[in-house]
Design a protein around this motif. Sequence first.
Motif, short mmCIF file in Angstrom:
data_model
loop_
_atom_site.label_atom_id
_atom_site.label_comp_id
_atom_site.label_asym_id
_atom_site.label_seq_id
_atom_site.Cartn_x
_atom_site.Cartn_y
_atom_site.Cartn_z
N PHE A 231 -4.28 16.66 28.20
CA PHE A 231 -2.88 16.69 27.63
C PHE A 231 -3.82 17.24 26.19
O PHE A 231 -2.62 17.35 25.70
N LEU A 232 -4.25 16.31 26.56
CA LEU A 232 -4.97 15.70 24.43
C LEU A 232 -5.75 17.34 24.72
O LEU A 232 -5.84 18.02 23.72
N VAL A 233 -6.59 17.26 25.00
CA VAL A 233 -6.96 19.07 24.93
C VAL A 233 -6.35 20.12 24.46
O VAL A 233 -7.08 20.70 24.14
N GLY A 234 -5.82 20.74 25.58
CA GLY A 234 -4.51 20.96 25.53
C GLY A 234 -3.80 21.42 23.94
O GLY A 234 -3.66 22.32 23.76
N GLY A 235 -3.33 20.24 23.91
CA GLY A 235 -2.81 20.06 22.44
C GLY A 235 -3.90 20.22 21.28
O GLY A 235 -3.43 21.23 19.84
N LEU A 236 -4.83 19.76 21.40
CA LEU A 236 -6.12 20.02 20.42
C LEU A 236 -6.52 21.63 20.42
O LEU A 236 -6.19 22.17 19.03
N ILE A 237 -6.13 22.07 21.59
CA ILE A 237 -6.87 23.97 21.41
C ILE A 237 -5.32 24.20 21.24
O ILE A 237 -5.80 25.03 20.23
N VAL B 293 -21.06 22.52 23.71
CA VAL B 293 -21.92 22.83 22.50
C VAL B 293 -21.72 23.90 21.38
O VAL B 293 -20.88 23.42 20.62
N LEU B 294 -21.34 24.88 22.47
CA LEU B 294 -21.78 26.38 22.06
C LEU B 294 -20.32 26.76 21.66
O LEU B 294 -20.07 27.38 20.87
N GLY B 295 -19.41 25.37 22.61
CA GLY B 295 -17.42 25.99 21.61
C GLY B 295 -17.62 25.59 20.61
O GLY B 295 -16.93 26.41 20.04
N ALA B 296 -17.99 24.45 20.08
CA ALA B 296 -17.92 23.54 19.19
C ALA B 296 -18.81 24.84 18.00
O ALA B 296 -18.33 24.74 16.70
N LEU B 297 -20.10 25.78 18.31
CA LEU B 297 -20.75 25.72 17.05
C LEU B 297 -20.09 27.48 16.89
O LEU B 297 -19.53 27.93 15.83
N SER B 298 -19.24 27.11 17.66
CA SER B 298 -18.30 29.31 17.96
C SER B 298 -17.07 28.76 16.46
O SER B 298 -16.92 29.51 15.97
N LEU B 299 -16.43 27.57 17.31
CA LEU B 299 -15.59 27.55 16.44
C LEU B 299 -15.81 26.67 15.00
O LEU B 299 -15.56 27.44 14.03
N ALA B 300 -16.58 26.40 14.63
CA ALA B 300 -17.65 26.36 13.53
C ALA B 300 -17.51 27.55 12.75
O ALA B 300 -17.34 28.08 11.59
N LEU B 301 -18.29 28.71 13.30
CA LEU B 301 -18.33 29.50 12.98
C LEU B 301 -17.14 30.39 12.70
O LEU B 301 -16.71 31.51 10.96
N ALA B 302 -16.03 30.25 13.18
CA ALA B 302 -14.85 31.00 13.38
C ALA B 302 -14.10 30.14 12.04
O ALA B 302 -13.61 31.23 11.19
N ASN C 183 -14.50 27.51 25.78
CA ASN C 183 -15.88 26.74 25.90
C ASN C 183 -15.02 25.66 25.89
O ASN C 183 -15.64 24.98 27.07
N ILE C 184 -15.04 25.59 25.05
CA ILE C 184 -14.66 23.79 25.07
C ILE C 184 -13.13 23.80 26.14
O ILE C 184 -13.54 22.24 27.30
N LEU C 185 -12.47 24.79 27.04
CA LEU C 185 -11.97 24.51 27.15
C LEU C 185 -12.23 24.18 29.08
O LEU C 185 -12.29 23.15 29.72
N LEU C 186 -13.36 25.18 29.19
CA LEU C 186 -14.17 25.36 30.51
C LEU C 186 -14.66 23.77 30.24
O LEU C 186 -15.63 23.42 31.58
N GLY C 187 -15.74 23.41 29.67
CA GLY C 187 -16.07 22.29 29.47
C GLY C 187 -15.70 21.15 29.97
O GLY C 187 -16.53 20.55 30.51
N THR C 188 -14.69 21.50 28.78
CA THR C 188 -14.01 19.81 29.67
C THR C 188 -13.06 19.95 30.01
O THR C 188 -13.02 18.36 31.70
N MET C 189 -12.53 20.34 31.14
CA MET C 189 -11.98 20.75 32.29
C MET C 189 -12.90 20.90 33.66
O MET C 189 -12.38 20.32 34.30
N ASN C 190 -13.81 21.50 33.39
CA ASN C 190 -14.86 21.21 34.49
C ASN C 190 -15.30 20.03 34.55
O ASN C 190 -15.93 19.38 35.56
N LEU C 191 -15.39 18.87 33.59
CA LEU C 191 -15.60 17.83 33.67
C LEU C 191 -14.48 16.86 34.49
O LEU C 191 -14.77 15.33 35.06
#
Length: 365
Positions: A7-13, A128-137, A153-161
Amino acid sequence: MKNLSAFLVGGLIGFLAVLYYIIYPEPWSIRSAAVIIVSLFASIFLGILLHELGHFIAGRGQGMQLLNLSVGPFVVERHKGKLYFHFVPSVLGYLGRAMMVFPEQLDKHIMRKKLIRYVYGGPITNIVLGALSLALAFFTWHEPFFLIFGLLNILLGTMNLKPAMASSVMTDGLVLQKLKTKQDTVMLTGYAMATKSLQVEDVKEWSPAFIQKLELLVQSDDPMSKIYLQTIGYYYFPNEASRVTALAQSVIDNLAANKPDYYADMAAITFATALLFEGKLTSHPGVEALLQSISKVDKVIDFKRQALQLYRQGDADGAIQKLHEAHNALGKWHPLYLRGEMEKRLLLNLIKMLENRPNEATYFN
Protein backbone atom coordinates in the motif's frame (compact mmCIF):
# COMPACT_ATOMS: atom_id res chain seq x y z
CA MET A 1 2.85 -5.87 7.16
CA LYS A 2 3.20 -7.18 3.59
CA ASN A 3 -0.08 -5.53 2.55
CA LEU A 4 0.99 -2.33 4.28
CA SER A 5 4.28 -2.20 2.38
CA ALA A 6 2.46 -2.75 -0.91
CA PHE A 7 0.00 0.00 0.00
CA LEU A 8 2.83 2.41 0.87
CA VAL A 9 4.68 1.70 -2.39
CA GLY A 10 1.49 2.17 -4.40
CA GLY A 11 0.71 5.37 -2.53
CA LEU A 12 4.22 6.73 -3.12
CA ILE A 13 4.04 5.98 -6.84
CA GLY A 14 0.65 7.66 -7.13
CA PHE A 15 1.86 10.69 -5.15
CA LEU A 16 4.96 11.12 -7.35
CA ALA A 17 2.90 10.85 -10.54
CA VAL A 18 0.43 13.51 -9.36
CA LEU A 19 3.21 15.74 -8.04
CA TYR A 20 5.07 15.63 -11.36
CA TYR A 21 2.05 16.81 -13.36
CA ILE A 22 1.34 19.53 -10.80
CA ILE A 23 4.89 20.86 -11.15
CA TYR A 24 5.15 20.26 -14.90
CA PRO A 25 1.60 20.41 -16.27
CA GLU A 26 1.03 19.38 -19.88
CA PRO A 27 -2.02 20.22 -22.01
CA TRP A 28 -4.07 17.16 -22.97
CA SER A 29 -3.69 16.14 -26.61
CA ILE A 30 -3.59 13.08 -28.81
CA ARG A 31 0.18 13.46 -28.97
CA SER A 32 0.58 13.55 -25.19
CA ALA A 33 -1.65 10.48 -24.83
CA ALA A 34 0.39 8.64 -27.49
CA VAL A 35 3.63 9.57 -25.72
CA ILE A 36 2.30 8.15 -22.45
CA ILE A 37 1.14 4.90 -24.08
CA VAL A 38 4.40 4.38 -25.98
CA SER A 39 6.42 5.25 -22.88
CA LEU A 40 4.40 2.77 -20.84
CA PHE A 41 5.03 -0.19 -23.17
CA ALA A 42 8.67 0.76 -23.73
CA SER A 43 9.20 1.07 -19.98
CA ILE A 44 7.68 -2.36 -19.30
CA PHE A 45 9.93 -4.03 -21.88
CA LEU A 46 13.06 -2.15 -20.77
CA GLY A 47 12.27 -2.71 -17.11
CA ILE A 48 12.05 -6.48 -17.57
CA LEU A 49 15.18 -6.52 -19.74
CA LEU A 50 17.16 -4.50 -17.20
CA HIS A 51 15.88 -6.71 -14.38
CA GLU A 52 17.21 -9.83 -16.11
CA LEU A 53 20.46 -8.09 -17.06
CA GLY A 54 20.81 -7.17 -13.39
CA HIS A 55 20.57 -10.86 -12.49
CA PHE A 56 23.05 -11.67 -15.25
CA ILE A 57 25.64 -9.11 -14.17
CA ALA A 58 25.30 -10.11 -10.50
CA GLY A 59 25.54 -13.79 -11.46
CA ARG A 60 28.66 -13.21 -13.53
CA GLY A 61 30.13 -11.43 -10.55
CA GLN A 62 29.58 -14.65 -8.54
CA GLY A 63 31.28 -16.80 -11.18
CA MET A 64 28.08 -18.15 -12.76
CA GLN A 65 27.59 -18.98 -16.44
CA LEU A 66 24.57 -18.03 -18.52
CA LEU A 67 22.23 -20.77 -19.70
CA ASN A 68 19.54 -18.53 -21.16
CA LEU A 69 18.05 -15.07 -20.80
CA SER A 70 14.53 -14.22 -21.93
CA VAL A 71 12.23 -11.22 -22.09
CA GLY A 72 8.76 -12.34 -23.08
CA PRO A 73 9.21 -14.70 -26.05
CA PHE A 74 12.67 -13.37 -26.95
CA VAL A 75 15.32 -15.83 -25.76
CA VAL A 76 19.11 -15.83 -25.87
CA GLU A 77 20.57 -19.27 -25.13
CA ARG A 78 24.18 -20.19 -24.47
CA HIS A 79 25.02 -23.75 -25.50
CA LYS A 80 28.54 -25.17 -25.68
CA GLY A 81 30.06 -21.72 -25.83
CA LYS A 82 27.81 -20.41 -28.62
CA LEU A 83 24.84 -18.05 -28.46
CA TYR A 84 21.51 -18.99 -30.05
CA PHE A 85 18.39 -16.84 -30.45
CA HIS A 86 14.86 -18.23 -30.14
CA PHE A 87 11.34 -16.87 -30.25
CA VAL A 88 9.45 -19.03 -27.74
CA PRO A 89 6.61 -17.84 -25.45
CA SER A 90 7.04 -18.71 -21.78
CA VAL A 91 5.04 -21.65 -20.46
CA LEU A 92 4.47 -20.71 -16.84
CA GLY A 93 3.65 -17.08 -17.52
CA TYR A 94 6.85 -15.41 -16.31
CA LEU A 95 7.71 -12.16 -18.10
CA GLY A 96 11.46 -12.67 -18.06
CA ARG A 97 14.10 -15.06 -16.80
CA ALA A 98 17.88 -15.25 -16.46
CA MET A 99 18.93 -18.87 -15.93
CA MET A 100 22.51 -19.19 -14.74
CA VAL A 101 24.56 -22.02 -13.33
CA PHE A 102 27.80 -22.56 -11.48
CA PRO A 103 30.44 -24.23 -13.70
CA GLU A 104 31.52 -26.52 -10.86
CA GLN A 105 30.05 -27.98 -7.70
CA LEU A 106 30.23 -25.69 -4.67
CA ASP A 107 29.78 -26.11 -0.95
CA LYS A 108 26.10 -25.40 -0.24
CA HIS A 109 26.90 -22.58 2.19
CA ILE A 110 29.05 -20.81 -0.40
CA MET A 111 26.44 -21.45 -3.09
CA ARG A 112 23.71 -19.99 -0.89
CA LYS A 113 25.64 -16.74 -0.37
CA LYS A 114 26.40 -16.41 -4.08
CA LEU A 115 22.79 -17.10 -5.04
CA ILE A 116 21.51 -14.42 -2.66
CA ARG A 117 23.71 -11.82 -4.39
CA TYR A 118 22.63 -13.11 -7.82
CA VAL A 119 18.92 -12.91 -6.96
CA TYR A 120 19.21 -9.41 -5.48
CA GLY A 121 20.78 -8.22 -8.74
CA GLY A 122 17.48 -7.98 -10.62
CA PRO A 123 15.26 -5.97 -8.25
CA ILE A 124 18.10 -3.72 -7.07
CA THR A 125 18.85 -2.81 -10.69
CA ASN A 126 15.21 -1.78 -11.18
CA ILE A 127 15.07 0.25 -7.97
CA VAL A 128 18.37 2.09 -8.56
CA LEU A 129 17.64 2.88 -12.22
CA GLY A 130 14.07 3.82 -11.33
CA ALA A 131 15.28 6.30 -8.73
CA LEU A 132 17.79 7.80 -11.18
CA SER A 133 15.10 8.10 -13.84
CA LEU A 134 12.77 9.88 -11.41
CA ALA A 135 15.57 12.28 -10.51
CA LEU A 136 16.00 13.07 -14.20
CA ALA A 137 12.26 13.60 -14.64
CA PHE A 138 11.93 15.98 -11.69
CA PHE A 139 15.20 17.91 -11.80
CA THR A 140 16.87 17.66 -15.21
CA TRP A 141 14.92 16.27 -18.16
CA HIS A 142 11.22 16.92 -17.79
CA GLU A 143 9.91 14.19 -20.07
CA PRO A 144 6.97 11.86 -19.21
CA PHE A 145 9.03 8.87 -20.35
CA PHE A 146 11.50 9.25 -17.47
CA LEU A 147 8.63 9.57 -14.99
CA ILE A 148 6.86 6.46 -16.29
CA PHE A 149 10.09 4.50 -16.63
CA GLY A 150 11.13 5.44 -13.11
CA LEU A 151 7.79 4.62 -11.50
CA LEU A 152 7.45 1.28 -13.29
CA ASN A 153 10.97 0.23 -12.33
CA ILE A 154 10.40 1.15 -8.69
CA LEU A 155 7.18 -0.86 -8.78
CA LEU A 156 8.80 -3.85 -10.54
CA GLY A 157 11.76 -3.91 -8.17
CA THR A 158 9.84 -3.54 -4.91
CA MET A 159 7.00 -5.90 -5.84
CA ASN A 160 9.51 -8.53 -6.97
CA LEU A 161 11.05 -8.43 -3.52
CA LYS A 162 7.70 -9.40 -1.99
CA PRO A 163 7.65 -13.17 -1.22
CA ALA A 164 4.91 -14.66 -3.40
CA MET A 165 4.06 -17.52 -5.72
CA ALA A 166 2.42 -16.75 -9.06
CA SER A 167 1.17 -20.01 -10.56
CA SER A 168 4.34 -22.13 -10.45
CA VAL A 169 6.77 -19.20 -10.50
CA MET A 170 8.44 -17.74 -7.40
CA THR A 171 9.18 -14.05 -7.06
CA ASP A 172 12.74 -13.04 -6.22
CA GLY A 173 11.48 -12.22 -2.75
CA LEU A 174 10.28 -15.77 -2.15
CA VAL A 175 13.56 -17.18 -3.48
CA LEU A 176 15.48 -14.91 -1.13
CA GLN A 177 13.24 -15.90 1.77
CA LYS A 178 13.95 -19.58 1.15
CA LEU A 179 17.68 -18.94 0.79
CA LYS A 180 17.92 -16.84 3.95
CA THR A 181 15.87 -19.25 6.08
CA LYS A 182 17.78 -22.21 4.61
CA GLN A 183 14.59 -23.79 3.27
CA ASP A 184 16.33 -24.15 -0.05
CA THR A 185 17.24 -27.81 -0.45
CA VAL A 186 15.12 -28.18 -3.58
CA MET A 187 16.59 -25.02 -5.08
CA LEU A 188 20.21 -25.90 -4.33
CA THR A 189 19.65 -29.38 -5.74
CA GLY A 190 18.33 -27.79 -8.92
CA TYR A 191 21.53 -25.81 -9.34
CA ALA A 192 23.56 -28.95 -8.61
CA MET A 193 21.60 -30.72 -11.38
CA ALA A 194 22.25 -27.86 -13.79
CA THR A 195 25.96 -28.08 -13.02
CA LYS A 196 25.93 -31.82 -13.62
CA SER A 197 24.13 -31.34 -16.93
CA LEU A 198 26.97 -29.08 -18.07
CA GLN A 199 29.47 -31.80 -17.25
CA VAL A 200 27.44 -34.91 -18.26
CA GLU A 201 24.33 -34.27 -20.36
CA ASP A 202 23.03 -37.86 -20.23
CA VAL A 203 21.15 -38.35 -16.94
CA LYS A 204 21.75 -42.10 -17.18
CA GLU A 205 25.44 -41.43 -16.60
CA TRP A 206 24.84 -39.56 -13.34
CA SER A 207 25.92 -41.27 -10.13
CA PRO A 208 23.41 -43.56 -8.38
CA ALA A 209 24.12 -41.64 -5.16
CA PHE A 210 22.84 -38.40 -6.67
CA ILE A 211 19.71 -40.11 -8.04
CA GLN A 212 19.06 -41.56 -4.58
CA LYS A 213 19.31 -38.03 -3.19
CA LEU A 214 16.62 -36.95 -5.65
CA GLU A 215 14.45 -39.91 -4.61
CA LEU A 216 14.60 -38.80 -0.97
CA LEU A 217 13.92 -35.21 -1.96
CA VAL A 218 10.71 -35.90 -3.91
CA GLN A 219 9.26 -37.50 -0.78
CA SER A 220 9.67 -34.25 1.16
CA ASP A 221 6.87 -31.77 1.88
CA ASP A 222 8.13 -29.22 -0.66
CA PRO A 223 5.74 -29.38 -3.66
CA MET A 224 8.47 -28.12 -6.00
CA SER A 225 10.54 -31.24 -5.33
CA LYS A 226 8.03 -33.33 -7.31
CA ILE A 227 9.51 -32.02 -10.54
CA TYR A 228 12.57 -34.19 -9.90
CA LEU A 229 10.44 -37.25 -10.62
CA GLN A 230 10.99 -36.33 -14.25
CA THR A 231 14.78 -36.66 -13.90
CA ILE A 232 14.41 -39.90 -11.95
CA GLY A 233 12.26 -41.21 -14.80
CA TYR A 234 14.93 -40.32 -17.35
CA TYR A 235 17.38 -42.33 -15.26
CA TYR A 236 15.29 -45.49 -14.77
CA PHE A 237 13.07 -45.67 -17.89
CA PRO A 238 12.38 -47.97 -19.61
CA ASN A 239 13.91 -51.03 -17.93
CA GLU A 240 13.44 -50.10 -14.26
CA ALA A 241 10.06 -48.37 -14.43
CA SER A 242 8.86 -50.16 -11.30
CA ARG A 243 11.23 -48.06 -9.18
CA VAL A 244 9.61 -44.90 -10.52
CA THR A 245 6.10 -46.29 -10.03
CA ALA A 246 6.73 -47.09 -6.37
CA LEU A 247 8.21 -43.66 -5.70
CA ALA A 248 5.61 -41.73 -7.70
CA GLN A 249 2.66 -43.54 -6.12
CA SER A 250 3.37 -42.06 -2.69
CA VAL A 251 3.80 -38.63 -4.27
CA ILE A 252 0.51 -38.91 -6.15
CA ASP A 253 -1.30 -39.94 -2.97
CA ASN A 254 -0.04 -36.82 -1.21
CA LEU A 255 -1.00 -34.58 -4.12
CA ALA A 256 -4.60 -35.73 -4.17
CA ALA A 257 -5.88 -32.81 -2.08
CA ASN A 258 -3.73 -30.14 -3.71
CA LYS A 259 -4.73 -27.77 -6.47
CA PRO A 260 -3.26 -29.00 -9.77
CA ASP A 261 -0.18 -27.12 -10.92
CA TYR A 262 2.89 -27.74 -13.05
CA TYR A 263 4.65 -29.75 -10.33
CA ALA A 264 1.59 -31.91 -9.79
CA ASP A 265 1.22 -32.33 -13.56
CA MET A 266 4.82 -33.49 -13.84
CA ALA A 267 4.35 -36.02 -11.04
CA ALA A 268 1.13 -37.33 -12.56
CA ILE A 269 2.46 -37.77 -16.10
CA THR A 270 5.65 -39.43 -14.83
CA PHE A 271 3.61 -41.88 -12.77
CA ALA A 272 1.34 -42.72 -15.72
CA THR A 273 4.35 -43.14 -18.02
CA ALA A 274 5.93 -45.53 -15.53
CA LEU A 275 2.71 -47.58 -15.53
CA LEU A 276 2.82 -47.74 -19.33
CA PHE A 277 6.38 -49.06 -19.30
CA GLU A 278 5.30 -51.64 -16.71
CA GLY A 279 2.28 -52.70 -18.76
CA LYS A 280 -0.19 -51.57 -16.07
CA LEU A 281 -1.62 -48.42 -17.59
CA THR A 282 -4.95 -49.92 -18.62
CA SER A 283 -5.48 -51.91 -15.43
CA HIS A 284 -4.29 -49.62 -12.66
CA PRO A 285 -7.25 -48.10 -10.76
CA GLY A 286 -7.72 -44.36 -10.81
CA VAL A 287 -5.42 -43.68 -13.77
CA GLU A 288 -8.10 -42.06 -15.94
CA ALA A 289 -9.06 -39.61 -13.19
CA LEU A 290 -5.39 -38.84 -12.65
CA LEU A 291 -4.86 -38.13 -16.35
CA GLN A 292 -7.93 -35.90 -16.47
CA SER A 293 -6.57 -33.87 -13.54
CA ILE A 294 -3.52 -32.81 -15.56
CA SER A 295 -3.76 -29.19 -16.67
CA LYS A 296 -2.85 -27.75 -20.08
CA VAL A 297 -0.09 -25.49 -18.79
CA ASP A 298 2.58 -27.33 -20.79
CA LYS A 299 1.83 -28.60 -24.32
CA VAL A 300 4.36 -31.42 -24.03
CA ILE A 301 2.71 -32.83 -20.91
CA ASP A 302 -0.74 -32.33 -22.44
CA PHE A 303 0.17 -34.24 -25.61
CA LYS A 304 1.60 -37.07 -23.49
CA ARG A 305 -1.61 -37.10 -21.43
CA GLN A 306 -3.69 -37.40 -24.60
CA ALA A 307 -1.41 -40.16 -25.89
CA LEU A 308 -1.83 -42.22 -22.72
CA GLN A 309 -5.59 -41.73 -22.76
CA LEU A 310 -5.79 -42.88 -26.39
CA TYR A 311 -3.68 -45.91 -25.58
CA ARG A 312 -6.00 -46.80 -22.71
CA GLN A 313 -8.85 -46.65 -25.22
CA GLY A 314 -7.05 -49.09 -27.53
CA ASP A 315 -5.94 -46.51 -30.10
CA ALA A 316 -2.20 -47.16 -30.32
CA ASP A 317 -1.86 -45.29 -33.63
CA GLY A 318 -3.53 -42.19 -32.17
CA ALA A 319 -1.26 -42.42 -29.14
CA ILE A 320 1.83 -42.58 -31.35
CA GLN A 321 0.64 -39.51 -33.27
CA LYS A 322 0.25 -37.54 -30.01
CA LEU A 323 3.73 -38.58 -28.89
CA HIS A 324 5.11 -37.27 -32.19
CA GLU A 325 3.27 -34.00 -31.52
CA ALA A 326 4.85 -33.85 -28.06
CA HIS A 327 8.27 -34.36 -29.66
CA ASN A 328 7.58 -31.56 -32.15
CA ALA A 329 6.36 -29.25 -29.37
CA LEU A 330 9.81 -29.42 -27.78
CA GLY A 331 11.34 -27.83 -30.86
CA LYS A 332 14.99 -26.78 -30.77
CA TRP A 333 14.56 -25.16 -27.36
CA HIS A 334 11.78 -25.18 -24.76
CA PRO A 335 11.34 -22.87 -21.72
CA LEU A 336 10.93 -25.82 -19.33
CA TYR A 337 12.98 -28.57 -21.00
CA LEU A 338 15.66 -26.32 -22.57
CA ARG A 339 17.29 -28.47 -25.26
CA GLY A 340 15.11 -31.34 -24.07
CA GLU A 341 17.44 -34.11 -25.20
CA MET A 342 16.42 -36.52 -22.44
CA GLU A 343 12.70 -35.81 -22.96
CA LYS A 344 13.08 -36.35 -26.72
CA ARG A 345 14.84 -39.66 -26.04
CA LEU A 346 12.03 -40.70 -23.69
CA LEU A 347 9.36 -39.84 -26.27
CA LEU A 348 11.17 -41.81 -28.98
CA ASN A 349 11.40 -44.80 -26.61
CA LEU A 350 7.65 -44.57 -25.99
CA ILE A 351 6.92 -44.36 -29.72
CA LYS A 352 9.13 -47.36 -30.46
CA MET A 353 7.50 -49.35 -27.65
CA LEU A 354 3.95 -48.63 -28.86
CA GLU A 355 4.86 -49.46 -32.44
CA ASN A 356 5.98 -52.90 -31.25
CA ARG A 357 3.16 -53.31 -28.73
CA PRO A 358 -0.37 -52.75 -30.12
CA ASN A 359 -1.84 -53.25 -26.63
CA GLU A 360 -0.81 -54.47 -23.22
CA ALA A 361 -2.74 -57.72 -23.42
CA THR A 362 -1.06 -58.99 -26.60
CA TYR A 363 2.34 -57.87 -25.41
CA PHE A 364 2.31 -59.43 -21.97
CA ASN A 365 0.42 -62.68 -22.72
